[in-house]
Design an enzyme around this catalytic site. Structure first.
Site, mmCIF file in Angstrom:
data_model
loop_
_atom_site.group_PDB
_atom_site.id
_atom_site.type_symbol
_atom_site.label_atom_id
_atom_site.label_comp_id
_atom_site.label_asym_id
_atom_site.label_seq_id
_atom_site.Cartn_x
_atom_site.Cartn_y
_atom_site.Cartn_z
ATOM 1 N NE ARG A 215 18.037 21.715 -8.647
ATOM 2 C CZ ARG A 215 18.892 22.484 -9.281
ATOM 3 N NH1 ARG A 215 19.956 21.951 -9.859
ATOM 4 N NH2 ARG A 215 18.703 23.794 -9.335
ATOM 5 C CG HIS A 216 12.818 22.024 -8.902
ATOM 6 N ND1 HIS A 216 13.208 22.867 -9.923
ATOM 7 C CD2 HIS A 216 13.496 22.432 -7.809
ATOM 8 C CE1 HIS A 216 14.072 23.744 -9.470
ATOM 9 N NE2 HIS A 216 14.278 23.498 -8.177
ATOM 10 C CG ASN A 222 16.318 26.453 -11.955
ATOM 11 O OD1 ASN A 222 15.581 25.463 -12.019
ATOM 12 N ND2 ASN A 222 16.811 26.891 -10.817
ATOM 13 N NE ARG A 263 12.307 25.987 -6.943
ATOM 14 C CZ ARG A 263 12.151 26.898 -5.998
ATOM 15 N NH1 ARG A 263 11.024 27.590 -5.943
ATOM 16 N NH2 ARG A 263 13.104 27.118 -5.103
ATOM 17 C CD GLU A 288 17.007 24.907 -2.330
ATOM 18 O OE1 GLU A 288 17.042 24.189 -1.324
ATOM 19 O OE2 GLU A 288 17.796 24.766 -3.290
ATOM 20 C CG HIS A 357 13.739 22.907 -3.716
ATOM 21 N ND1 HIS A 357 13.163 23.828 -4.539
ATOM 22 C CD2 HIS A 357 12.740 22.425 -2.935
ATOM 23 C CE1 HIS A 357 11.867 23.932 -4.260
ATOM 24 N NE2 HIS A 357 11.584 23.083 -3.285
HETATM 25 O O1 F6P Z 1 19.402 27.922 -7.906
HETATM 26 C C1 F6P Z 1 18.506 27.068 -7.375
HETATM 27 C C2 F6P Z 1 18.635 26.904 -5.881
HETATM 28 O O2 F6P Z 1 17.783 25.882 -5.503
HETATM 29 C C3 F6P Z 1 18.361 28.195 -5.066
HETATM 30 O O3 F6P Z 1 17.012 28.444 -4.798
HETATM 31 C C4 F6P Z 1 19.171 27.980 -3.840
HETATM 32 O O4 F6P Z 1 19.424 29.165 -3.125
HETATM 33 C C5 F6P Z 1 20.411 27.339 -4.428
HETATM 34 O O5 F6P Z 1 19.978 26.549 -5.522
HETATM 35 C C6 F6P Z 1 21.173 26.472 -3.462
HETATM 36 O O6 F6P Z 1 22.415 26.146 -4.011
HETATM 37 P P1 F6P Z 1 23.779 26.838 -3.473
HETATM 38 O O7 F6P Z 1 23.816 26.527 -2.003
HETATM 39 O O8 F6P Z 1 24.856 26.135 -4.231
HETATM 40 O O9 F6P Z 1 23.733 28.306 -3.710
#
Ligand code: F6P
Length: 412
Positions: A215-216, A222, A263, A288, A357
């Site tokens: 993962r980046h 973040n 990223r 992502e 991601h």
């Molecule tokens: O927070 C980082 C990220 O990669 C967001 O860009 C993305 O929406 C999310 O994580 C995905 O994780 P979850 O489905 O748990 O919200």
């Protein structure tokens, strides 16, 4: 069934023949079969180093000198394969375009008492083909050309092969494979062939030697718990990328696949720089999850300003689709397509790295694990560890490895 077999690869350049040949060779070897690949392209590069044999004109059917040289390379490999089989080898794989009947007849005549199986590779996926051509244009044999010239030269080479391509019709045992989709499109087998069932299995199954799923590193988003966007790495994120670069410095990574986001690229770059030769290929399929109207928001802001979103997503995270965006369920198809591209483009190299991601990596990992869909959006995907995945007929390993510690091993 034990015995001896000659596998003859057939197909235009960049159609995945070598990848398929290597996958067959490596997997049969793991089964304890004595197998060797005889690759005409590799022999050509070894014998005739320099620009000459990589120029398009070398492959022109009207270039008598080039033709003679190519036939000589083919005969040399056929001879080497005969010796290998005479000395105890069991499966010889002749990896070359072998597009003319004349060439295939020459091969058949060289092995009069052995069964031959022709494996013709095609790829109907234009995008994957294009990406493969772009990758080929970066190979060492084109380093004296600009990327555009290299691509033009390679396309010209392909057009020469197209002009002399003769379909397989008189060959008794032949399989037509879609090398992108890993599926058999047609087959005609006229005798009992050793290892045949195994070969069919291998052609249609995914084998993963070492997949490093990363993962980046940490981003500004973040830090603030914001989702989506295209933010850069923080200082800590850059340190994480450098940590990964140190960790993988002794492990050969020829290609790193990323998403289109900055990223993932910033995480991959230091890793690539520490390698001897490593290219980065960005695939939009690994972008992502798109959070639609919630892009750029924190989870807290979503809870306050769009409680209906938080409420609906909570109990059904996998199937929930963000308004004007995506859900895990709608990402599935593109992520699987990205994986197919990875396996098509990486030339069946032992080591593959994907820098993705959180949600995308969960989908990638889930495609190898049998997990209930409800569990997938909760798979642990930290930024200070990566997944090491190995899948072959004899093992399935998924390890979560912290990268500040010593490298896993140097044998790769
Ligand atoms: O927070 C980082 C990220 O990669 C967001 O860009 C993305 O929406 C999310 O994580 C995905 O994780 P979850 O489905 O748990 O919200």
């Amino acid at each position: 069934m034990k015995g001896k077999l000659v596998i003859v690869m057939v197909g235009l350049p960049a159609r995945g023949k070598s990848t398929m040949g290597r996958k067959l060779g490596r997997t049969l070897e793991l089964d304890g079969i004595q197998v060797r690949i005889f690759n005409n392209g590799e022999l050509r590069r070894k014998m005739e180093a320099g620009e000459n044999s990589s120029s398009a004109e070398f492959f022109s059917p009207t270039n008598a000198r080039g033709k003679e040289m190519r036939e000589f390379i083919s005969r040399t490999n056929i001879e080497a394969a005969r010796t290998f089989l005479a000395e105890g080898g069991e499966v010889a794989i002749l990896d070359a375009s072998n597009v003319t009947r004349q060439r295939r007849r020459t091969i058949a005549e060289a092995f009069p008492y052995l069964p031959l199986c022709y494996i013709e590779c095609v790829n109907a996926d234009e995008e994957a083909l294009e990406a493969n051509l772009e990758r080929k244009a970066t190979l060492k044999e084109f380093c004296h050309l600009s990327p555009e010239q290299a691509l033009e030269s390679f396309l010209k080479r392909i057009s020469y092969y197209e002009s002399i391509y003769e379909p397989l019709d008189e060959e008794a045992n032949r399989i037509l494979v879609d090398s992108f989709d890993n599926c058999i499109l047609q087959e005609q087998i006229s005798e009992v062939l050793p290892y045949y069932d195994r070969i069919r299995d291998i052609l249609t199954t995914r084998v993963v030697r070492n997949l490093f799923l990363v993962r980046h590193g940490e981003t500004w988003y973040n830090l603030e718990d914001r989702i989506g966007g295209d933010s850069e790495l923080t200082e800590k994120g850059r340190e994480q990328a450098n940590g990964l670069a140190d960790h993988f410095a002794t492990i050969r990574i020829p290609t790193i696949f990323t998403s289109n986001y900055v990223r993932t690229r910033q995480t991959a770059e230091p890793i690539a720089e520490r390698q001897n030769q490593c290219s980065i290929i960005a695939l939009p399929e690994f972008n992502e999850i798109h959070a639609g109207v919630c892009e750029g928001m924190t989870y807290e802001e979503i809870r306050h300003t769009m409680p209906h979103v938080a409420k609906a997503r909570g109990p059904n995270k996998y199937r929930y689709i963000y308004p004007e965006g995506e859900g895990y369920i709608t990402m599935e198809e593109r992520v699987h397509r990205g994986l197919k591209k990875v396996f098509f483009l990486n030339n069946y190299d032992e080591n593959i790295m994907i820098v993705g991601h959180r949600a995308v990596n969960r989908m990638i990992l889930a495609s190898f694990l049998s997990r209930q869909e409800a569990e997938i959006p909760y798979i642990y995907m930290p930024q200070d560890r990566y997944y090491h995945i190995q899948i072959d007929p004899h093992k399935r390993i998924f390890e979560l490895i912290p990268y500040k510690s010593n490298p896993v091993a140097t044998k790769w």
